[in-house]
Write a protein that holds these residues in place. Structure first.
Motif, PDB file in Angstrom:
ATOM      1  N   ALA A 181       0.852  -1.189   0.000  1.00 49.15           N
ATOM      2  CA  ALA A 181       0.000   0.000   0.000  1.00 49.15           C
ATOM      3  C   ALA A 181       0.881   1.230   0.000  1.00 49.15           C
ATOM      4  CB  ALA A 181      -0.905   0.010   1.227  1.00 49.15           C
ATOM      5  N   TRP A 208      -9.506   5.270   3.460  1.00 57.41           N
ATOM      6  CA  TRP A 208      -8.307   4.589   3.960  1.00 57.41           C
ATOM      7  C   TRP A 208      -8.109   4.883   5.445  1.00 57.41           C
ATOM      8  CZ3 TRP A 208      -5.599   0.629   2.601  1.00 57.41           C
ATOM      9  CH2 TRP A 208      -4.371   0.384   3.201  1.00 57.41           C
ATOM     10  N   THR A 209      -8.310   6.128   5.834  1.00 60.72           N
ATOM     11  CA  THR A 209      -8.166   6.503   7.243  1.00 60.72           C
ATOM     12  C   THR A 209      -9.154   5.733   8.115  1.00 60.72           C
ATOM     13  OG1 THR A 209      -7.366   8.694   6.653  1.00 60.72           O
ATOM     14  CG2 THR A 209      -8.269   8.434   8.870  1.00 60.72           C
ATOM     15  N   VAL A 268      -3.524   0.105  -3.305  1.00 59.16           N
ATOM     16  CA  VAL A 268      -3.244  -1.190  -2.680  1.00 59.16           C
ATOM     17  C   VAL A 268      -3.126  -2.226  -3.796  1.00 59.16           C
ATOM     18  CG1 VAL A 268      -4.104  -2.951  -1.078  1.00 59.16           C
ATOM     19  CG2 VAL A 268      -4.579  -0.542  -0.638  1.00 59.16           C
ATOM     20  N   TYR A 276      -8.129   3.897  -3.004  1.00 59.05           N
ATOM     21  CA  TYR A 276      -9.113   4.342  -2.012  1.00 59.05           C
ATOM     22  C   TYR A 276      -8.961   5.834  -1.754  1.00 59.05           C
ATOM     23  CZ  TYR A 276      -9.672  -0.594  -1.153  1.00 59.05           C
ATOM     24  OH  TYR A 276      -9.922  -1.931  -1.319  1.00 59.05           O
ATOM     25  N   ARG A 318      -5.138  10.001  -1.972  1.00 56.29           N
ATOM     26  CA  ARG A 318      -5.602   8.631  -2.194  1.00 56.29           C
ATOM     27  C   ARG A 318      -4.502   7.626  -1.857  1.00 56.29           C
ATOM     28  NH1 ARG A 318      -7.207   8.472  -8.207  1.00 56.29           N
ATOM     29  NH2 ARG A 318      -5.251   9.619  -8.293  1.00 56.29           N
ATOM     30  N   VAL A 319      -4.932   6.396  -1.553  1.00 59.31           N
ATOM     31  CA  VAL A 319      -3.994   5.325  -1.229  1.00 59.31           C
ATOM     32  C   VAL A 319      -4.261   4.157  -2.178  1.00 59.31           C
ATOM     33  CG1 VAL A 319      -3.263   3.672   0.538  1.00 59.31           C
ATOM     34  CG2 VAL A 319      -3.822   6.020   1.176  1.00 59.31           C
TER      35      VAL A 319
END
Length: 68
Positions: A25, A55-56, A37, A50, A34-35
């Protein structure tokens, strides 16, 4: 996710041999928060992206044991 979007990928230090059966990730480096994965064993497969708030919420849920 577009191949042109750079991501700062990270593998958990708790993963066997810093890889193995895990996911990677990292933040998408476009300022969006955004993240992304992906599967560490099949990096060419689909990448999930995400929004920052999603994500948080996921990370906080993991920390409080919401998923197990």
């Amino acid at each position: 996710m577009s191949e042109s979007m750079p991501v700062a990928w990270h593998i958990s230090t708790k993963s066997p041999d810093n890889g193995g059966n895990c996911v990677e990730a990292g933040p998408v480096l476009d300022g969006s928060g955004r993240v992304a994965v992906r599967d560490s064993k099949d990096r060419a497969a689909a990448t999930l992206v995400y929004p920052a708030d999603g994500w948080t919420a996921f990370v906080l849920g993991v920390k409080v044991g919401e998923f197990g």
